[in-house]
Enzyme design. Structure first.
Site, mmCIF file in Angstrom:
data_model
loop_
_atom_site.group_PDB
_atom_site.id
_atom_site.type_symbol
_atom_site.label_atom_id
_atom_site.label_comp_id
_atom_site.label_asym_id
_atom_site.label_seq_id
_atom_site.Cartn_x
_atom_site.Cartn_y
_atom_site.Cartn_z
ATOM 1 N N ASP A 161 13.355 -14.016 62.712
ATOM 2 C CA ASP A 161 13.223 -14.797 61.589
ATOM 3 C C ASP A 161 12.404 -16.216 62.061
ATOM 4 O O ASP A 161 12.954 -16.848 63.141
ATOM 5 C CB ASP A 161 14.560 -15.311 61.316
ATOM 6 C CG ASP A 161 14.525 -16.280 59.788
ATOM 7 O OD1 ASP A 161 13.464 -16.836 59.725
ATOM 8 O OD2 ASP A 161 15.347 -16.141 59.153
ATOM 9 N N LEU A 178 1.734 -12.746 64.323
ATOM 10 C CA LEU A 178 1.254 -12.010 63.233
ATOM 11 C C LEU A 178 2.256 -12.447 61.946
ATOM 12 O O LEU A 178 2.022 -12.082 60.702
ATOM 13 C CB LEU A 178 1.002 -10.616 63.105
ATOM 14 C CG LEU A 178 0.288 -10.102 64.413
ATOM 15 C CD1 LEU A 178 -0.203 -8.535 64.423
ATOM 16 C CD2 LEU A 178 -0.979 -10.923 64.586
ATOM 17 N N ALA A 192 4.102 -14.242 59.129
ATOM 18 C CA ALA A 192 3.713 -15.128 58.122
ATOM 19 C C ALA A 192 3.908 -14.984 56.799
ATOM 20 O O ALA A 192 4.239 -13.773 56.296
ATOM 21 C CB ALA A 192 2.012 -15.646 58.145
ATOM 22 N N GLN A 193 4.194 -15.874 55.943
ATOM 23 C CA GLN A 193 4.030 -15.811 54.411
ATOM 24 C C GLN A 193 2.489 -15.795 54.217
ATOM 25 O O GLN A 193 2.036 -16.866 54.221
ATOM 26 C CB GLN A 193 4.793 -16.782 53.582
ATOM 27 C CG GLN A 193 5.212 -16.591 52.243
ATOM 28 C CD GLN A 193 3.671 -16.422 51.347
ATOM 29 O OE1 GLN A 193 3.124 -15.400 51.159
ATOM 30 N NE2 GLN A 193 3.047 -17.571 51.035
ATOM 31 N N SER A 194 2.002 -14.681 54.040
ATOM 32 C CA SER A 194 0.632 -14.673 54.105
ATOM 33 C C SER A 194 -0.248 -14.415 52.735
ATOM 34 O O SER A 194 -1.393 -14.451 53.038
ATOM 35 C CB SER A 194 0.155 -13.250 55.126
ATOM 36 O OG SER A 194 0.437 -12.110 54.192
ATOM 37 N N THR A 214 -7.146 -17.840 60.703
ATOM 38 C CA THR A 214 -7.497 -17.155 59.502
ATOM 39 C C THR A 214 -8.876 -17.583 59.019
ATOM 40 O O THR A 214 -9.044 -19.174 58.979
ATOM 41 C CB THR A 214 -6.650 -16.979 58.507
ATOM 42 O OG1 THR A 214 -7.169 -16.814 57.028
ATOM 43 C CG2 THR A 214 -5.682 -18.417 58.183
ATOM 44 N N GLU A 216 -9.151 -18.494 56.111
ATOM 45 C CA GLU A 216 -8.973 -19.451 55.190
ATOM 46 C C GLU A 216 -8.822 -21.066 55.567
ATOM 47 O O GLU A 216 -8.977 -21.761 54.708
ATOM 48 C CB GLU A 216 -7.453 -19.169 54.641
ATOM 49 C CG GLU A 216 -7.380 -17.699 53.553
ATOM 50 C CD GLU A 216 -8.230 -18.245 52.321
ATOM 51 O OE1 GLU A 216 -7.940 -18.918 51.393
ATOM 52 O OE2 GLU A 216 -9.090 -17.479 51.972
ATOM 53 N N TYR A 222 -0.993 -22.317 52.039
ATOM 54 C CA TYR A 222 -1.061 -21.271 53.140
ATOM 55 C C TYR A 222 -1.934 -21.869 54.229
ATOM 56 O O TYR A 222 -1.695 -21.775 55.572
ATOM 57 C CB TYR A 222 -1.407 -19.932 52.784
ATOM 58 C CG TYR A 222 -1.619 -19.000 53.579
ATOM 59 C CD1 TYR A 222 -0.944 -18.168 54.353
ATOM 60 C CD2 TYR A 222 -3.326 -18.663 53.779
ATOM 61 C CE1 TYR A 222 -1.336 -17.522 55.493
ATOM 62 C CE2 TYR A 222 -3.709 -17.646 54.765
ATOM 63 C CZ TYR A 222 -2.734 -17.125 55.636
ATOM 64 O OH TYR A 222 -3.151 -16.252 56.481
ATOM 65 N N LYS A 274 -1.571 -22.923 57.951
ATOM 66 C CA LYS A 274 -2.344 -22.224 59.245
ATOM 67 C C LYS A 274 -3.166 -23.057 60.058
ATOM 68 O O LYS A 274 -3.284 -22.947 61.268
ATOM 69 C CB LYS A 274 -3.105 -21.054 58.517
ATOM 70 C CG LYS A 274 -1.971 -20.082 58.318
ATOM 71 C CD LYS A 274 -1.951 -19.064 59.553
ATOM 72 C CE LYS A 274 -1.530 -17.843 59.309
ATOM 73 N NZ LYS A 274 -1.206 -17.141 60.294
ATOM 74 N N ARG A 307 -2.960 -1.919 53.661
ATOM 75 C CA ARG A 307 -2.739 -3.336 53.275
ATOM 76 C C ARG A 307 -1.746 -3.344 52.080
ATOM 77 O O ARG A 307 -1.753 -2.359 51.198
ATOM 78 C CB ARG A 307 -4.111 -3.449 52.378
ATOM 79 C CG ARG A 307 -4.607 -4.731 52.028
ATOM 80 C CD ARG A 307 -4.204 -5.998 52.733
ATOM 81 N NE ARG A 307 -5.287 -6.991 52.911
ATOM 82 C CZ ARG A 307 -5.037 -8.354 53.391
ATOM 83 N NH1 ARG A 307 -3.890 -8.587 53.717
ATOM 84 N NH2 ARG A 307 -6.069 -9.203 53.318
HETATM 85 N N1 GDD Z 1 -4.468 -10.960 45.587
HETATM 86 C C1 GDD Z 1 -5.343 -11.171 44.546
HETATM 87 N N2 GDD Z 1 -5.019 -10.343 43.235
HETATM 88 N N3 GDD Z 1 -6.742 -11.669 44.825
HETATM 89 C C2 GDD Z 1 -7.617 -11.608 43.856
HETATM 90 C C3 GDD Z 1 -7.353 -10.899 42.438
HETATM 91 C C4 GDD Z 1 -6.068 -10.318 42.231
HETATM 92 O O1 GDD Z 1 -5.627 -9.796 41.288
HETATM 93 N N4 GDD Z 1 -8.463 -10.810 41.770
HETATM 94 C C5 GDD Z 1 -9.191 -11.771 42.401
HETATM 95 N N5 GDD Z 1 -8.922 -11.956 43.761
HETATM 96 C C6 GDD Z 1 -9.677 -12.911 44.536
HETATM 97 C C7 GDD Z 1 -8.889 -13.953 45.130
HETATM 98 O O2 GDD Z 1 -8.944 -15.255 44.199
HETATM 99 C C8 GDD Z 1 -9.724 -14.261 46.407
HETATM 100 O O3 GDD Z 1 -10.791 -15.048 46.180
HETATM 101 C C9 GDD Z 1 -9.972 -12.882 46.788
HETATM 102 O O4 GDD Z 1 -9.798 -11.838 45.556
HETATM 103 C C10 GDD Z 1 -9.362 -12.261 48.022
HETATM 104 O O5 GDD Z 1 -7.891 -12.235 47.726
HETATM 105 P P1 GDD Z 1 -6.588 -11.504 48.591
HETATM 106 O O6 GDD Z 1 -7.003 -10.144 48.556
HETATM 107 O O7 GDD Z 1 -5.305 -12.045 48.128
HETATM 108 O O8 GDD Z 1 -7.021 -12.427 50.117
HETATM 109 P P2 GDD Z 1 -7.467 -13.727 50.670
HETATM 110 O O9 GDD Z 1 -8.861 -13.794 51.037
HETATM 111 O O10 GDD Z 1 -6.858 -14.808 49.759
HETATM 112 O O11 GDD Z 1 -6.416 -13.845 51.805
HETATM 113 C C11 GDD Z 1 -6.156 -12.794 52.889
HETATM 114 O O12 GDD Z 1 -7.062 -12.678 53.705
HETATM 115 C C12 GDD Z 1 -7.231 -13.946 54.818
HETATM 116 C C13 GDD Z 1 -8.138 -13.807 55.600
HETATM 117 O O13 GDD Z 1 -7.840 -12.973 56.643
HETATM 118 C C14 GDD Z 1 -4.852 -12.753 53.305
HETATM 119 O O14 GDD Z 1 -4.739 -11.630 53.940
HETATM 120 C C15 GDD Z 1 -4.522 -13.974 54.145
HETATM 121 O O15 GDD Z 1 -3.263 -14.074 54.684
HETATM 122 C C16 GDD Z 1 -5.583 -13.918 55.249
HETATM 123 O O16 GDD Z 1 -5.608 -15.351 56.087
#
Ligand code: GDD
Length: 316
Positions: free
Chosen positions: A39, A61, A63-65, A108, A110, A132, A136, A167
């Protein structure tokens, strides 16, 4: 020669589906993989785990990611992702293990958020755009600070998005690959997404894990950007996924404004030059192959679960 100690996340339901195939009965012979309850919000738990397992490498690794979820649970996210990193570093310090353990922090892309420079490299200033990412940023700098203050071998990998069939379904790539597969089999008829214009540097997760390991084998600790150096939009991901199942995405994909984030990260692109030069690492798999691999894995999983066959009855 590795013995691996993994930590199950605090959760009332165990969330081990992605590592169940690695699980070994701890009572068997030649067991080299152990799981413990962990935890990130409980320092006593982390100190005891590290003392008991005496690791030579720690990969944080935990996290609330999920970026969108962090807008709903900002305090928990700050606690687990930001202070959780501090707790691990403090545990190493309290146990006086600074010379025997190497520490990897999952930073990340981000962190770059509203990007100040394109492409993004190790020296690009951070501009986080979500609770988030702000948490980070703390995790990143506290890792740098403990390296500089206490001489820990502590490094941050600034990883751009990395994907695979494992994923989680709540992230966009898997949501699309599973959605396309289910629509192909007639199990769903729409796929609701947020911003289709967001652009990411998407790579293949197994290659990124190799990069993490390489960072901890270096003679000196340093931070690295890990990415492909190529960028695609969510729309591109949708197009290639639906091409693979021979359907027109315009017939199935709709935009749901609820899924658009309060502050969006529009465009991320890595400059992985330092990783190539110092770690000998570069991304191998193409974007098209990544998308196809994920859709194919979901087609097979959905076929198994539903008994339907692509091209057979029930498909469109
Ligand atoms: N999740 C999600 N769901 N994202 C969407 C959707 C949807 O229905 N539609 C569009 N998106 C867009 C998000 O707005 C974002 O711009 C992009 O798709 C990617 O979203 P995610 O797949 O949720 O990933 P992320 O880029 O926000 O973050 C991930 O990658 C980071 C970098 O490695 C996560 O894994 C983070 O924890 C990580 O830090």
């Amino acid at each position: 020669g590795y013995i691996v100690h993994g930590v199950k996340r605090r959760s009332s339901s165990f969330n081990t589906a992605r590592i169940d195939h690695l699980y070994q009965d701890p009572h068997g012979e030649d067991v080299r993989f152990f799981l413990h309850y962990g935890d990130m919000t409980d320092a006593t738990n982390l100190i005891r785990l590290i003392q008991e397992t005496q690791p030579s490498e720690i990969y944080n690794l935990a996290a609330q990611s999920h970026v969108q979820v962090s807008f709903e649970t900002p305090e928990y996210t700050a606690n687990a992702d930001g202070l959780g990193t501090l707790r691990l570093l403090e545990a190493i310090r309290i146990l006086d293990m600074g010379r025997s353990v190497r520490f990897y922090q999952a930073s990340t892309s981000e962190l770059y958020g509203q990007v100040q420079e394109t492409p993004q490299r190790e020296t690009t200033p951070f501009y986080p755009r979500s609770p988030y990412a702000v948490a980070k940023v703390y995790g990143h700098w506290i890792t740098v600070n403990y390296r500089e203050s206490f001489g820990l071998f502590a490094v941050s990998g600034i990883l751009f998005n990395h994907e695979s069939p494992r994923r989680g379904r709540e992230f966009v790539t898997r949501k699309i690959s599973e959605g396309a597969a289910r629509i192909k089999l007639g199990l769903d008829d729409t796929l609701a997404l947020g911003s289709l214009d967001a652009r990411r540097d998407w790579g293949y997760a197994p290659e990124y894990v190799d990069a993490m390991w390489r960072m901890l084998q270096r003679p000196d600790p340093a931070d690295y950007v890990i990415g492909t150096g190529r960028q695609h939009s969510v729309r591109d991901f949708v197009r290639i996924a639906f091409q693979h199942v021979q359907l027109d995405p315009d017939d199935f994909v709709r935009v749901d404004p609820e899924l658009v984030r309060p502050a969006e990260v529009d465009s991320l692109l890595a400059d992985p030059t330092k990783a190539r030069e110092e770690l000998g690492w570069s991304a191998r798999i193409s974007f098209e192959d990544l998308v196809r691999t994920m859709v194919e894995a979901d087609l097979e999983a959905q076929e198994r679960a539903s008994g339907r066959r692509r091209g057979g009855a029930g498909t469109r």
